[in-house]
Enzyme design. Structure first.
Site, short mmCIF file in Angstrom:
data_model
loop_
_atom_site.label_atom_id
_atom_site.label_comp_id
_atom_site.label_asym_id
_atom_site.label_seq_id
_atom_site.Cartn_x
_atom_site.Cartn_y
_atom_site.Cartn_z
N GLU A 5 0.63 -1.18 -0.14
CA GLU A 5 -0.33 0.21 -0.37
C GLU A 5 1.00 1.18 0.46
OE1 GLU A 5 -2.88 -0.27 -0.86
OE2 GLU A 5 -3.71 -2.21 0.39
N HIS A 44 -2.97 3.27 7.96
CA HIS A 44 -3.64 2.00 8.04
C HIS A 44 -4.12 1.02 8.87
CE1 HIS A 44 -6.07 -0.16 5.00
NE2 HIS A 44 -5.07 -1.34 4.54
N HIS A 65 -6.96 -2.65 9.53
CA HIS A 65 -8.64 -3.56 9.24
C HIS A 65 -9.10 -3.08 9.79
CE1 HIS A 65 -6.16 -5.48 5.35
NE2 HIS A 65 -6.11 -3.89 5.33
N TYR A 119 -20.43 13.80 18.16
CA TYR A 119 -20.51 15.33 18.16
C TYR A 119 -18.71 14.57 18.24
CZ TYR A 119 -18.29 14.84 22.47
OH TYR A 119 -17.56 14.25 23.90
N HIS A 155 -12.64 -3.18 2.36
CA HIS A 155 -11.25 -3.06 2.72
C HIS A 155 -10.45 -2.47 4.18
CE1 HIS A 155 -6.37 -2.42 0.66
NE2 HIS A 155 -7.03 -2.24 2.28
N TYR A 196 -8.29 22.69 20.55
CA TYR A 196 -8.26 21.96 21.61
C TYR A 196 -7.05 21.43 21.19
CZ TYR A 196 -12.58 21.32 24.51
OH TYR A 196 -13.67 21.53 25.44
#
Length: 227
Positions: free
Chosen positions: A82, A101, A103, A122, A164, A217
């Site tokens: 990837e 990334h 899964h 929120y 994915h 924040y």
């Protein structure tokens, strides 16, 4: 000159160690299993990406693969399949320093339905907007998948990849990891709410007020404890 090289090498080793620790933490938290998922981090004019097919528990700092933005491999090892979306996100988003990334179960479950997550809570603002978009399906490691991810991440810090998983980005690896953790939590909450019916959604004005408040924040907005 020697001291400058030593400092650079020390920074490189620290970054590699931080990446290995983050990969293991993703497994401990249940966001990845085995060799799934990957991490990319900006490093000056190049970037580091986790290697292909190495389980997190076996991942050592020296195994991180350095690449440039042409896609050339600058050091030993085989990068994650990837690597394209890591490169393209870092190239297109100068404010982003790291890409995570995963899964993760709930994010991936919703991604398999190709659902966009609406403003049901929120804390959606952690991902940068009032939705978390989901891409259509594209085969892993492809330029098509990278292009789709870039589109889904416009003005966002996270997206789902159709059938994915999930991508989260941040100013640094700690920030990206915090976004990934919060997005998986949101996906779990949304999945649970759908079992009972259709959640009542916040309005655009309500979400805009939250997004404005989150600006004050800083990183606190992506911590696992909500403001």
């Amino acid at each position: 000159m020697v001291s400058e090289r030593s400092a650079t090498n020390a920074q490189d080793q620290k970054l590699r160690s931080t990446m290995a620790e983050a990969a293991r933490r993703l497994v401990v938290l249940g966001l990845n299993r085995g060799a799934t998922g990957n991490i990319g981090v900006r490093q000056g004019d190049s970037f580091l990406v986790t290697p292909s097919g190495v389980a997190a528990e076996d991942l050592l700092p020296h195994a991180m693969v350095e690449m440039d933005y042409s896609g050339a491999i600058l050091g030993p090892g085989k990068p994650s399949s990837e690597w394209r979306f890591h490169r393209d996100i870092l190239a297109a988003r100068p404010e982003v320093g790291a890409v995570v990334h995963t899964h993760a179960c709930y994010a991936t479950s919703l991604a398999c339905l190709q659902l966009e997550i609406p403003a049901f809570h929120y804390m959606m603002a952690v991902a940068g907007g009032d939705t978390i978009r989901c891409t259509p399906y594209a085969i892993f490691g492809s330029q098509e998948l990278s292009d789709l991810a870039l589109q889904a991440l416009v003005d966002r810090k996270a997206c789902l990849l159709g059938n994915h998983g999930m991508i989260a980005v941040g100013v640094d690896l700690g920030d990206a990891l915090a976004v990934a953790i919060e997005v998986e939590s949101l996906c779990e909450q949304y999945w649970a709410a759908l079992q009972l019916g259709q959640p009542k959604l916040l309005s655009g004005a309500q979400m805009q007020a939250v997004l404005e408040k989150f600006k004050g924040y800083g990183r606190a907005a992506t911590r696992t404890d909500s403001p």
